[in-house]
Design an enzyme around this catalytic site. Sequence first.
Site, PDB file in Angstrom:
ATOM      1  N   HIS A 158       0.831  -1.194   0.000  1.00  0.00           N
ATOM      2  CA  HIS A 158       0.000   0.000   0.000  1.00  0.00           C
ATOM      3  C   HIS A 158       0.872   1.254   0.000  1.00  0.00           C
ATOM      4  CE1 HIS A 158      -3.764   1.832  -0.036  1.00  0.00           C
ATOM      5  NE2 HIS A 158      -4.363   1.252   0.984  1.00  0.00           N
ATOM      6  N   ALA A 159       0.248   2.383  -0.335  1.00  0.00           N
ATOM      7  CA  ALA A 159       0.948   3.663  -0.267  1.00  0.00           C
ATOM      8  C   ALA A 159       1.362   3.933   1.167  1.00  0.00           C
ATOM      9  CB  ALA A 159       0.041   4.775  -0.779  1.00  0.00           C
ATOM     10  N   GLU A 231      -4.528   0.220 -13.625  1.00  0.00           N
ATOM     11  CA  GLU A 231      -5.559   1.263 -13.570  1.00  0.00           C
ATOM     12  C   GLU A 231      -4.830   2.546 -13.245  1.00  0.00           C
ATOM     13  OE1 GLU A 231      -7.522   4.069 -12.835  1.00  0.00           O
ATOM     14  OE2 GLU A 231      -7.897   3.247 -10.838  1.00  0.00           O
ATOM     15  N   CYS A 265      -9.131   9.275  -9.547  1.00  0.00           N
ATOM     16  CA  CYS A 265      -8.706   9.078 -10.938  1.00  0.00           C
ATOM     17  C   CYS A 265      -9.883   9.266 -11.892  1.00  0.00           C
ATOM     18  CB  CYS A 265      -8.070   7.704 -11.111  1.00  0.00           C
ATOM     19  SG  CYS A 265      -9.072   6.328 -10.513  1.00  0.00           S
TER      20      CYS A 265
END
Length: 458
Positions: A158-159, A231, A265
């Site tokens: 994860h970020a 994505e 996004c």
Amino acid sequence: MSTITTINPATEEEIQTYTLMSETEATKRLEACHDAFLEWRKLSHGERGTHLTNIAQKLRDNADELAELMTAETGKLLKDGHREVEICAAIFDYTAKNGPELLADEERTHGTDGKRGVVSYQPVGVIYSIQPWNFPIYQPVRVLAANLMAGNGCVLKHASICTGSGQRLRELCIEAGLPEDIFQVILIDHDTSDKLIAHEKVRGVTLTGSDGAGRHVGAVAAKALKKTVLELGSNDAYLVLEDADIETAVKFSVMGRLYNNGETCVSAKRFIVTDKVYDKFVGAFVAQMEDIKMGDPTQDDVQLGPLSSQDQFKTVKDQVDESVAKGAEVLCGGEAPEGTGAYYPATVLGDLEPGMPAYDDEIFGPVASVIRAKDDEDAMRLANESRYGLGGGIFSKNEERALELARDHFDTGMIRINSFGAADPNMPFGGVKDSGYGREHGGFGMKEFVNVKAIFLS
């Protein structure tokens, strides 16, 4: 040992410090996931679905805690965090309900005499999931739910700024009864990540992030002959056609640009407005953007919270400043307030031209780019000129014509007509061009990382 510290972008207070894993530790977690997969794959689709349903309920039971954690780590509005948790629960429920039928063996025939054939969707192993910070629970969940149903294991990188959210998601899955090793969360740097992609036990790689990150991860994975789903970013165009209902267009344009503090996004970013309605739309749009209340994301009446970090604040500010230096006009916003927090106001830019960041690139923040088109045909041309193609929208009173434009002419993966929304478990999610490839949701994600076996019987 290297560490990362999560920081509340609204208060700039430190939340927690974590130690990065060594390559050895991360590899150990990956191999444990593979071992768990060997048992998990033996479960029926229905048995896997029961686990997913239990996780959905566990998320709902802990919605307040998760929403507060996501708000603390990323600055998203608390009410948006609650919606995110419910979307995640709905994804688990959808997958549990529809997965057994979608992944069931299919009877076919083969040969001129119509002999029996079977198509079977079999799991492949460990899927490596690299996810961003803007939806700290949703981003990993959409990969996790689909692949658990397919019978795969999942390792999440994860970020760093939402490390706590990723770890808490795993804890809740285990509390809900999920085998401990089938879903792993690892804290590693980019170099270690590249090495894991090449590991023989990783059978697929999925990333949500920028097109730059997608190019890198896609290249590393391709070198190791690993399938990828990417994505990536976008610069979604929302078209205001000559027959648009302006009140509807303005309402959903404001919503679409500011959803999740503009850090989405698949959100409205470029507003391509036909000359016939340009002045009317822009006047009303700017007026509503000027009235947006920015502040503490935990407060119910606040409409816009801070950006996710000081780094993100600087990126957005620099993109706006460069666009203005090249001739863009600030119609509202554009000046960050003094004080604590990564706050950037709702901003509208006009007089945009190619070569400006606000025209060419994705601005991941509450900044709207308004572009004038001569007519409806010109608006569609301008929309499709972008190198991106994730989402988009059309405002028109003629819904059937809008449908035709969306289906036959709009070169993008998802189109909203007279509305705005992000993701729906029942509809595919993904894009084209520099926005990546592959699909999630709508049943499509469950078949991205499976071995589609053709079995010929005599």
